[in-house]
Write a protein that holds these residues in place. Structure first.
Motif, PDB file in Angstrom:
ATOM      1  N   LEU A   1     -32.234  54.742 -14.812  1.00  0.00           N
ATOM      2  CA  LEU A   1     -32.952  55.161 -15.998  1.00  0.00           C
ATOM      3  C   LEU A   1     -32.431  54.406 -17.213  1.00  0.00           C
ATOM      4  N   THR A   2     -33.354  53.900 -18.039  1.00  0.00           N
ATOM      5  CA  THR A   2     -32.958  53.261 -19.285  1.00  0.00           C
ATOM      6  C   THR A   2     -32.568  54.327 -20.297  1.00  0.00           C
ATOM      7  N   LYS A   3     -32.012  53.904 -21.401  1.00  0.00           N
ATOM      8  CA  LYS A   3     -31.594  54.854 -22.430  1.00  0.00           C
ATOM      9  C   LYS A   3     -32.767  55.667 -22.962  1.00  0.00           C
ATOM     10  N   ASP A   4     -33.967  55.069 -22.941  1.00  0.00           N
ATOM     11  CA  ASP A   4     -35.144  55.786 -23.428  1.00  0.00           C
ATOM     12  C   ASP A   4     -35.904  56.496 -22.316  1.00  0.00           C
ATOM     13  N   GLY A   5     -35.323  56.569 -21.105  1.00  0.00           N
ATOM     14  CA  GLY A   5     -35.884  57.418 -20.062  1.00  0.00           C
ATOM     15  C   GLY A   5     -36.811  56.767 -19.067  1.00  0.00           C
ATOM     16  N   TYR A   6     -37.041  55.453 -19.158  1.00  0.00           N
ATOM     17  CA  TYR A   6     -37.930  54.776 -18.216  1.00  0.00           C
ATOM     18  C   TYR A   6     -37.193  54.490 -16.912  1.00  0.00           C
TER      19      TYR A   6
ATOM     20  N   ALA B   1     -42.784  59.294 -24.487  1.00  0.00           N
ATOM     21  CA  ALA B   1     -41.972  58.528 -25.429  1.00  0.00           C
ATOM     22  C   ALA B   1     -42.460  58.756 -26.860  1.00  0.00           C
TER      23      ALA B   1
ATOM     24  N   GLY C   1     -32.552  60.594 -11.134  1.00  0.00           N
ATOM     25  CA  GLY C   1     -32.394  61.379 -12.351  1.00  0.00           C
ATOM     26  C   GLY C   1     -33.457  62.456 -12.418  1.00  0.00           C
ATOM     27  N   THR C   2     -34.200  62.508 -13.510  1.00  0.00           N
ATOM     28  CA  THR C   2     -35.275  63.497 -13.657  1.00  0.00           C
ATOM     29  C   THR C   2     -36.570  63.047 -13.004  1.00  0.00           C
ATOM     30  N   TRP C   3     -36.649  61.796 -12.574  1.00  0.00           N
ATOM     31  CA  TRP C   3     -37.874  61.273 -11.983  1.00  0.00           C
ATOM     32  C   TRP C   3     -37.974  61.623 -10.511  1.00  0.00           C
TER      33      TRP C   3
ATOM     34  N   LEU D   1     -43.154  60.692 -18.801  1.00  0.00           N
ATOM     35  CA  LEU D   1     -42.282  60.446 -19.946  1.00  0.00           C
ATOM     36  C   LEU D   1     -43.138  60.385 -21.203  1.00  0.00           C
TER      37      LEU D   1
ATOM     38  N   ASN E   1     -37.452  70.305  -9.976  1.00  0.00           N
ATOM     39  CA  ASN E   1     -38.223  69.655 -11.035  1.00  0.00           C
ATOM     40  C   ASN E   1     -39.685  70.040 -10.898  1.00  0.00           C
TER      41      ASN E   1
END
Length: 295
Positions: free
Chosen positions: A197-202, A72, A168-170, A70, A64
């Motif tokens: 991770l939430t659905k919106d990536g947080y 948003a 995840g990506t974080w 993020l 990465n």
């Protein structure tokens, strides 16, 4: 006697001729060797030894190397824009801001204070992601399937080695102190800190066992250490949102912002402190125009 000296003299002359011939061959061999060296690569100095990872190859192991933020998607609302966010402790909020601030383009990163066996440490998302910690090198060891231990970074002052978490990506970094946590404490932190991770990536964090995460409003030496969202990178315009019950009577802006060499201004909006640093026009517009509503 004359014959004896004649034999000696002949022997000397023969050796001189032979030495001259050897020297001539050596002189001729030098340019030939140079030509061969220019055509064929020199053997590796570590040939026959245990293979050592090449620094360039180690860069390829970075999974990465994109900015660890993020971005948003915002929604227009008259002259303003709205971003829906999620703090590291799972609380949702709606941020409304003047469109000219472009918070959606700055992108957000999580921050969370934590204790392990009573010792406080900060967890933050390095803007440059994994490569900001690795510098193209190799980790000291892998603690768990998603946690690596990295060497102390040059110029890091009082900070020591780094625990790098992958959710995840974080990428989330715990910058240890010079005295350092024990191996058992590091393992407890690696195993006890969880992220989803939430659905919106947080990124939402939880801790168990000896790992305790700071709650909104908690401070360490007067500095807020509860869950936060940071908008902006290492330099440039920055906005930090810190849920803070009783905000008007609580701590001021996070000390990290003050260490950037620029004084930060802050304002309370309900139970959230908004701290801003950057260009004078950005700071003025942000302090005046940003609103946030916790859900």
């Amino acid at each position: 006697m004359a014959d004896q000296f004649d034999v000696i003299e002949v022997g000397e002359r023969g050796r001189r001729k032979w030495l001259g011939f050897v020297i001539l061959l050596a002189l001729l061999a030098i340019p030939v060797a140079g030509l061969l060296a220019s055509r064929d690569p020199a053997p590796r100095p570590d040939a026959g030894l245990e293979a050592v990872p090449d620094p360039i190859q180690s860069l390829r192991t970075v999974r990465n190397n994109a900015p660890n933020v993020l971005n948003a998607k915002s929604e227009p609302k008259g002259d303003d824009e709205i971003i829906r966010v999620v703090f590291p402790h799972g609380v949702r909020a709606e941020i409304r801001y003047p469109a000219g601030l472009a918070l959606d383009e700055l992108g957000s990163r999580p921050f969370q204070g934590a204790w392990i066996d009573g010792q406080y440490r900060r967890l933050l998302a390095p803007y440059g992601g994994e490569v900001e910690v690795s510098k193209g090198g190799e980790p000291i060891r892998k603690l768990t399937s998603n946690v690596q231990l990295w060497p102390r970074q040059p110029g890091s002052g009082s900070y020591g080695q780094v625990l790098l978490f992958s959710f995840g990506t974080w990428r989330l970094a715990l910058y240890d102190r010079l005295d350092g946590l024990t191996f058992e404490q590091r393992m407890a932190m690696a195993e006890g800190l969880h992220g989803r991770l939430t659905k919106d990536g947080y990124l939402v964090l939880t801790g168990d066992g000896p790992v305790r995460l700071a709650k909104p409003g908690e401070t360490v030496r007067g500095d807020p250490v509860g869950p936060q969202l940071w908008f902006g990178g290492v330099i440039g315009d920055t906005v930090v949102f810190t849920p803070t019950p009783g905000c008007a009577k609580a701590a001021e802006a996070p000390a990290l912002m003050e260490r950037r060499g620029r004084p930060a201004q802050s304002v309370c909006r309900g139970d959230v402190r908004i701290a801003v640093a950057g260009s004078p026009s950005f700071v003025q517009q942000a302090v005046k125009g940003i609103r946030i509503t916790l859900k």
